[in-house]
Design a protein around this motif. Sequence first.
Motif, PDB file in Angstrom:
ATOM      1  N   ASP A 228       1.065  48.620 120.831  1.00 18.20           N
ATOM      2  CA  ASP A 228       1.945  48.658 119.657  1.00 18.20           C
ATOM      3  C   ASP A 228       2.526  50.062 119.465  1.00 18.20           C
ATOM      4  O   ASP A 228       3.715  50.216 119.156  1.00 18.20           O
ATOM      5  CB  ASP A 228       1.182  48.248 118.398  1.00 18.20           C
ATOM      6  CG  ASP A 228       0.844  46.765 118.378  1.00 18.20           C
ATOM      7  OD1 ASP A 228       1.466  45.999 119.152  1.00 18.20           O
ATOM      8  OD2 ASP A 228      -0.041  46.374 117.592  1.00 18.20           O
ATOM      9  N   ARG A 229       1.689  51.062 119.638  1.00 21.61           N
ATOM     10  CA  ARG A 229       2.170  52.440 119.471  1.00 21.61           C
ATOM     11  C   ARG A 229       3.166  52.809 120.573  1.00 21.61           C
ATOM     12  O   ARG A 229       4.163  53.501 120.305  1.00 21.61           O
ATOM     13  CB  ARG A 229       0.990  53.417 119.471  1.00 21.61           C
ATOM     14  CG  ARG A 229       1.393  54.873 119.277  1.00 21.61           C
ATOM     15  CD  ARG A 229       2.192  55.085 118.017  1.00 21.61           C
ATOM     16  NE  ARG A 229       2.632  56.486 117.882  1.00 21.61           N
ATOM     17  CZ  ARG A 229       3.599  56.893 117.056  1.00 21.61           C
ATOM     18  NH1 ARG A 229       4.235  56.013 116.273  1.00 21.61           N
ATOM     19  NH2 ARG A 229       3.940  58.164 117.001  1.00 21.61           N
ATOM     20  N   LEU A 230       2.918  52.337 121.774  1.00 27.60           N
ATOM     21  CA  LEU A 230       3.881  52.590 122.848  1.00 27.60           C
ATOM     22  C   LEU A 230       5.243  51.999 122.497  1.00 27.60           C
ATOM     23  O   LEU A 230       6.285  52.621 122.744  1.00 27.60           O
ATOM     24  CB  LEU A 230       3.378  51.993 124.164  1.00 27.60           C
ATOM     25  CG  LEU A 230       2.268  52.766 124.872  1.00 27.60           C
ATOM     26  CD1 LEU A 230       1.657  51.923 125.984  1.00 27.60           C
ATOM     27  CD2 LEU A 230       2.802  54.082 125.431  1.00 27.60           C
ATOM     28  N   GLY A 237      11.938  57.679 120.345  1.00 22.77           N
ATOM     29  CA  GLY A 237      12.751  58.283 121.397  1.00 22.77           C
ATOM     30  C   GLY A 237      14.221  57.958 121.270  1.00 22.77           C
ATOM     31  O   GLY A 237      15.083  58.820 121.483  1.00 22.77           O
ATOM     32  N   ARG A 238      14.530  56.717 120.908  1.00 20.62           N
ATOM     33  CA  ARG A 238      15.936  56.322 120.718  1.00 20.62           C
ATOM     34  C   ARG A 238      16.611  57.177 119.656  1.00 20.62           C
ATOM     35  O   ARG A 238      17.715  57.713 119.878  1.00 20.62           O
ATOM     36  CB  ARG A 238      15.993  54.856 120.311  1.00 20.62           C
ATOM     37  CG  ARG A 238      17.379  54.335 119.929  1.00 20.62           C
ATOM     38  CD  ARG A 238      17.274  53.061 119.111  1.00 20.62           C
ATOM     39  NE  ARG A 238      16.533  53.307 117.864  1.00 20.62           N
ATOM     40  CZ  ARG A 238      16.006  52.337 117.110  1.00 20.62           C
ATOM     41  NH1 ARG A 238      16.124  51.067 117.473  1.00 20.62           N
ATOM     42  NH2 ARG A 238      15.356  52.641 115.996  1.00 20.62           N
ATOM     43  N   ASP A 239      15.960  57.318 118.507  1.00 21.84           N
ATOM     44  CA  ASP A 239      16.554  58.086 117.411  1.00 21.84           C
ATOM     45  C   ASP A 239      16.669  59.561 117.779  1.00 21.84           C
ATOM     46  O   ASP A 239      17.662  60.221 117.430  1.00 21.84           O
ATOM     47  CB  ASP A 239      15.723  57.917 116.145  1.00 21.84           C
ATOM     48  CG  ASP A 239      15.731  56.483 115.618  1.00 21.84           C
ATOM     49  OD1 ASP A 239      16.611  55.704 116.044  1.00 21.84           O
ATOM     50  OD2 ASP A 239      14.852  56.143 114.811  1.00 21.84           O
ATOM     51  N   ASP A 254       4.839  62.706 125.942  1.00 18.39           N
ATOM     52  CA  ASP A 254       3.459  63.175 126.075  1.00 18.39           C
ATOM     53  C   ASP A 254       2.476  62.191 125.429  1.00 18.39           C
ATOM     54  O   ASP A 254       1.433  61.862 126.005  1.00 18.39           O
ATOM     55  CB  ASP A 254       3.296  64.553 125.433  1.00 18.39           C
ATOM     56  CG  ASP A 254       3.921  65.666 126.266  1.00 18.39           C
ATOM     57  OD1 ASP A 254       4.184  65.452 127.463  1.00 18.39           O
ATOM     58  OD2 ASP A 254       4.143  66.760 125.698  1.00 18.39           O
ATOM     59  N   GLU A 255       2.806  61.740 124.220  1.00 19.21           N
ATOM     60  CA  GLU A 255       1.925  60.797 123.543  1.00 19.21           C
ATOM     61  C   GLU A 255       1.848  59.479 124.311  1.00 19.21           C
ATOM     62  O   GLU A 255       0.774  58.873 124.427  1.00 19.21           O
ATOM     63  CB  GLU A 255       2.386  60.549 122.109  1.00 19.21           C
ATOM     64  CG  GLU A 255       1.439  59.620 121.353  1.00 19.21           C
ATOM     65  CD  GLU A 255       1.868  59.302 119.933  1.00 19.21           C
ATOM     66  OE1 GLU A 255       1.341  58.314 119.372  1.00 19.21           O
ATOM     67  OE2 GLU A 255       2.720  60.016 119.382  1.00 19.21           O
ATOM     68  N   ALA A 256       2.984  59.040 124.828  1.00 15.71           N
ATOM     69  CA  ALA A 256       2.993  57.790 125.591  1.00 15.71           C
ATOM     70  C   ALA A 256       2.072  57.890 126.801  1.00 15.71           C
ATOM     71  O   ALA A 256       1.341  56.940 127.122  1.00 15.71           O
ATOM     72  CB  ALA A 256       4.416  57.449 126.033  1.00 15.71           C
ATOM     73  N   HIS A 257       2.091  59.028 127.481  1.00 24.78           N
ATOM     74  CA  HIS A 257       1.217  59.172 128.649  1.00 24.78           C
ATOM     75  C   HIS A 257      -0.246  59.055 128.251  1.00 24.78           C
ATOM     76  O   HIS A 257      -1.050  58.419 128.970  1.00 24.78           O
ATOM     77  CB  HIS A 257       1.462  60.506 129.359  1.00 24.78           C
ATOM     78  CG  HIS A 257       0.651  60.640 130.621  1.00 24.78           C
ATOM     79  ND1 HIS A 257       0.997  60.030 131.795  1.00 24.78           N
ATOM     80  CD2 HIS A 257      -0.533  61.278 130.862  1.00 24.78           C
ATOM     81  CE1 HIS A 257       0.092  60.288 132.729  1.00 24.78           C
ATOM     82  NE2 HIS A 257      -0.862  61.043 132.174  1.00 24.78           N
ATOM     83  N   ALA A 258      -0.602  59.629 127.118  1.00 23.34           N
ATOM     84  CA  ALA A 258      -1.990  59.542 126.664  1.00 23.34           C
ATOM     85  C   ALA A 258      -2.389  58.088 126.409  1.00 23.34           C
ATOM     86  O   ALA A 258      -3.497  57.666 126.772  1.00 23.34           O
ATOM     87  CB  ALA A 258      -2.179  60.376 125.405  1.00 23.34           C
ATOM     88  N   LEU A 283       9.573  69.690 128.408  1.00 20.76           N
ATOM     89  CA  LEU A 283       9.452  69.287 127.015  1.00 20.76           C
ATOM     90  C   LEU A 283       8.451  68.146 126.853  1.00 20.76           C
ATOM     91  O   LEU A 283       7.877  67.947 125.777  1.00 20.76           O
ATOM     92  CB  LEU A 283      10.815  68.852 126.475  1.00 20.76           C
ATOM     93  CG  LEU A 283      11.891  69.933 126.452  1.00 20.76           C
ATOM     94  CD1 LEU A 283      13.250  69.319 126.125  1.00 20.76           C
ATOM     95  CD2 LEU A 283      11.543  71.014 125.448  1.00 20.76           C
ATOM     96  N   GLY A 284       8.257  67.380 127.900  1.00 23.44           N
ATOM     97  CA  GLY A 284       7.311  66.274 127.896  1.00 23.44           C
ATOM     98  C   GLY A 284       7.221  65.700 129.292  1.00 23.44           C
ATOM     99  O   GLY A 284       8.143  65.874 130.108  1.00 23.44           O
ATOM    100  N   ALA A 285       6.113  65.018 129.582  1.00 15.13           N
ATOM    101  CA  ALA A 285       5.938  64.428 130.906  1.00 15.13           C
ATOM    102  C   ALA A 285       4.999  63.241 130.803  1.00 15.13           C
ATOM    103  O   ALA A 285       4.092  63.215 129.967  1.00 15.13           O
ATOM    104  CB  ALA A 285       5.381  65.455 131.895  1.00 15.13           C
ATOM    105  N   LYS A 286       5.202  62.261 131.655  1.00 18.71           N
ATOM    106  CA  LYS A 286       4.409  61.048 131.625  1.00 18.71           C
ATOM    107  C   LYS A 286       4.526  60.328 132.957  1.00 18.71           C
ATOM    108  O   LYS A 286       5.388  60.676 133.782  1.00 18.71           O
ATOM    109  CB  LYS A 286       4.881  60.105 130.504  1.00 18.71           C
ATOM    110  CG  LYS A 286       6.374  59.747 130.608  1.00 18.71           C
ATOM    111  CD  LYS A 286       6.828  58.850 129.479  1.00 18.71           C
ATOM    112  CE  LYS A 286       6.436  57.403 129.692  1.00 18.71           C
ATOM    113  NZ  LYS A 286       7.128  56.835 130.868  1.00 18.71           N
TER     114      LYS A 286
END
Length: 344
Positions: A228-230, A237-239, A254-258, A283-286
């Motif tokens: 659900d959080r993903l 991300g869209r906004d 980053d949060e998505a990767h976690a 800036l972020g990675a996954k």
Amino acid sequence: MSAQQLSADRSGRTAGTTSGSGVAHGKTILLGEHAVVHGSPAIAVPLPRLAARADVRLDAPAATLTTSLYTGPLAAAPDRLAPTLTALRTTLTALRPDDAADLEATAALHVTSDVPHERGLGSSAAVAAAVVRAVADALGVTLEADDLHELVQTSERVAHGAPSGLDARSVVADGPLWFHRGEARLLPVGADGVLVVADTGVAGGTRAAVAGVRALRDADPAAGRALDRLGALVAVGRDALAAGDLGAVGAAMDEAHAHLAALTVSSPELDRLTAAARAAGALGAKLTGGGRGGCAVALCADAATAAAVADAYAAAGATGVWTSPLSPTTADQPTSPTGSTPTA
């Protein structure tokens, strides 16, 4: 639309047998993998510098297939090329049902691709889209977007079982794509950015990963909350993309990767690459795609940072690194791939 409907709608536009070519490209999932399988949206970005190309002649002396994996009679192609053959046969049947078998008997198909196979970058969909476009070109047909999607999806079902449709849409997209329950639309992007994709060197296992996440969700409520959080992060991300807030996009990645790691679809190689990208200034990675191997993707603010991240990826063991604009321009669209990567 069914193949029969498609052929009926297009029958007045087909021409005599001839040669044709088609091109498509790879893709990376910025946010939403695995959640998209369970009905959430996802954001995919085309990788136009990773291209697949198909050239077909429908009046050749014999039916042949040429790829980096196999060259020989069409009928003797190995099972792993079944999605490619499905794209050829389904398109012929849809566009020329009365003589599809005769055309297949004299079809010489040549496929090249820069999209690495089994890495979550849309290799099978890109090849299928290129083949569908080549056959349509040879028959003098201009396919509508939904018709193209349906034909590619037929091939994708052979490759992946029950694909969401994200790959089939994104490998022919011109820019970042919002995908939800089969529908896709281009997203506005308010700032320039650069994506850097790195290959772990380990083949991904999309089917097994999807099945594993499904089983985990059914057994553990925490997995359902992670999914659900993903899905919620996709809207974030869209906004942020529309507002030009790349920092917020990176934080969502980053949060998505976690969460994906908690769902057991990361790997030591993916964790090592994403950590290296962040340390180099991303800036972020996954991970991107099914996971358990495959590729990682990092978002960078500029070309200089992207170059530093690419170097960090290589130092961390990446077997391949590619950079691509977050929002491709016409000049970035594929024309002719080198064909250095196995196709399937």
